[in-house]
Design a protein around this motif. Structure first.
Motif, PDB file in Angstrom:
ATOM      1  N   ALA A   1      19.438 -39.869 -24.600  1.00  0.00           N
ATOM      2  CA  ALA A   1      18.398 -40.094 -25.611  1.00  0.00           C
ATOM      3  C   ALA A   1      18.158 -38.822 -26.423  1.00  0.00           C
ATOM      4  O   ALA A   1      18.311 -37.715 -25.915  1.00  0.00           O
ATOM      5  N   VAL A   2      17.784 -38.997 -27.668  1.00  0.00           N
ATOM      6  CA  VAL A   2      17.472 -37.878 -28.550  1.00  0.00           C
ATOM      7  C   VAL A   2      15.996 -37.979 -28.937  1.00  0.00           C
ATOM      8  O   VAL A   2      15.568 -38.976 -29.518  1.00  0.00           O
ATOM      9  N   ARG A   3      15.241 -36.955 -28.609  1.00  0.00           N
ATOM     10  CA  ARG A   3      13.825 -36.921 -28.995  1.00  0.00           C
ATOM     11  C   ARG A   3      13.727 -36.659 -30.494  1.00  0.00           C
ATOM     12  O   ARG A   3      14.576 -35.959 -31.064  1.00  0.00           O
ATOM     13  N   GLN A  17      15.158 -28.686 -29.994  1.00  0.00           N
ATOM     14  CA  GLN A  17      16.381 -27.903 -29.931  1.00  0.00           C
ATOM     15  C   GLN A  17      17.499 -28.687 -30.616  1.00  0.00           C
ATOM     16  O   GLN A  17      17.619 -29.898 -30.399  1.00  0.00           O
ATOM     17  N   PRO A  18      18.337 -28.036 -31.412  1.00  0.00           N
ATOM     18  CA  PRO A  18      19.449 -28.747 -32.056  1.00  0.00           C
ATOM     19  C   PRO A  18      20.389 -29.365 -31.023  1.00  0.00           C
ATOM     20  O   PRO A  18      20.601 -28.800 -29.946  1.00  0.00           O
ATOM     21  N   ILE A  19      20.931 -30.493 -31.355  1.00  0.00           N
ATOM     22  CA  ILE A  19      21.922 -31.162 -30.517  1.00  0.00           C
ATOM     23  C   ILE A  19      23.269 -30.523 -30.835  1.00  0.00           C
ATOM     24  O   ILE A  19      23.886 -30.830 -31.858  1.00  0.00           O
ATOM     25  N   ALA A  69      16.364 -22.075 -39.010  1.00  0.00           N
ATOM     26  CA  ALA A  69      16.048 -22.021 -37.584  1.00  0.00           C
ATOM     27  C   ALA A  69      14.830 -22.892 -37.301  1.00  0.00           C
ATOM     28  O   ALA A  69      13.838 -22.826 -38.041  1.00  0.00           O
ATOM     29  N   PRO A  70      14.875 -23.737 -36.268  1.00  0.00           N
ATOM     30  CA  PRO A  70      13.751 -24.633 -35.976  1.00  0.00           C
ATOM     31  C   PRO A  70      12.424 -23.904 -35.759  1.00  0.00           C
ATOM     32  O   PRO A  70      11.365 -24.447 -36.041  1.00  0.00           O
ATOM     33  N   GLY A  75      15.036 -33.610 -35.520  1.00  0.00           N
ATOM     34  CA  GLY A  75      14.562 -32.751 -36.607  1.00  0.00           C
ATOM     35  C   GLY A  75      15.143 -31.346 -36.527  1.00  0.00           C
ATOM     36  O   GLY A  75      15.578 -30.778 -37.529  1.00  0.00           O
ATOM     37  N   ALA A  76      15.178 -30.778 -35.318  1.00  0.00           N
ATOM     38  CA  ALA A  76      15.749 -29.442 -35.139  1.00  0.00           C
ATOM     39  C   ALA A  76      17.226 -29.435 -35.532  1.00  0.00           C
ATOM     40  O   ALA A  76      17.716 -28.453 -36.100  1.00  0.00           O
ATOM     41  N   SER A  77      17.922 -30.527 -35.270  1.00  0.00           N
ATOM     42  CA  SER A  77      19.337 -30.628 -35.644  1.00  0.00           C
ATOM     43  C   SER A  77      19.509 -30.658 -37.153  1.00  0.00           C
ATOM     44  O   SER A  77      20.434 -30.033 -37.696  1.00  0.00           O
ATOM     45  N   LEU A  78      18.619 -31.363 -37.843  1.00  0.00           N
ATOM     46  CA  LEU A  78      18.676 -31.389 -39.310  1.00  0.00           C
ATOM     47  C   LEU A  78      18.421 -29.998 -39.872  1.00  0.00           C
ATOM     48  O   LEU A  78      19.143 -29.536 -40.768  1.00  0.00           O
TER      49      LEU A  78
END
Length: 130
Positions: free
Chosen positions: A88-90, A123-125, A105-106, A95-98
């Motif tokens: 699952a992706v929170r 955290q970015p995926i 930087a997030p 958003g951090a990945s975008l």
């Protein structure tokens, strides 16, 4: 489904998105452009009343360009498309990945005062990126 149901909409979306991605690639812009297609809801796994309702438990997103690895799939739903089965992706991580794809930087603060919240608490995926 009517004249403008999914039988009409899906092929048109497919054609438009593929044309956009091909055009960006041909113009050399895809590496610097983030393309995101996502909604805030999936569709309920069962028909109720006249159709399928909004379903926040499981939905899909499509990302391309800006360093996104082509063909990558993150996670899976159960056999009914009702609930997330794996990885699952929170929303915070999405958003951090975008932000990461855009070179932001997030933890970047949203104003120069340094007291506002960070752009994302996620955290970015990392698997998304080539």
């Amino acid at each position: 489904n009517g004249a403008f149901g999914l039988g009409w909409a899906l092929p048109n979306v497919d054609q438009a998105v593929s044309a956009l991605l091909e055009d960006l690639e041909l113009r050399g812009l895809l590496d610097d452009t983030l393309v995101v297609m996502v909604g805030e809801f999936g569709r309920s796994p069962r028909i109720s009343g006249a159709g399928r309702d909004h379903w926040p438990q499981c939905y899909s997103a499509m990302l391309a360009g800006a360093g996104i690895r082509g063909g990558y799939v993150q996670g899976a739903s159960d056999s009914h498309g009702a609930y997330v089965r794996d990885a699952a992706v929170r929303p915070e991580d999405f958003g951090a990945s975008l932000f990461h794809a855009l070179g932001i930087a997030p933890e970047t603060r949203l104003s120069p005062d340094g007291f506002t919240r960070p752009a994302s608490t996620g955290q970015p995926i990392t698997g998304l990126f080539a």
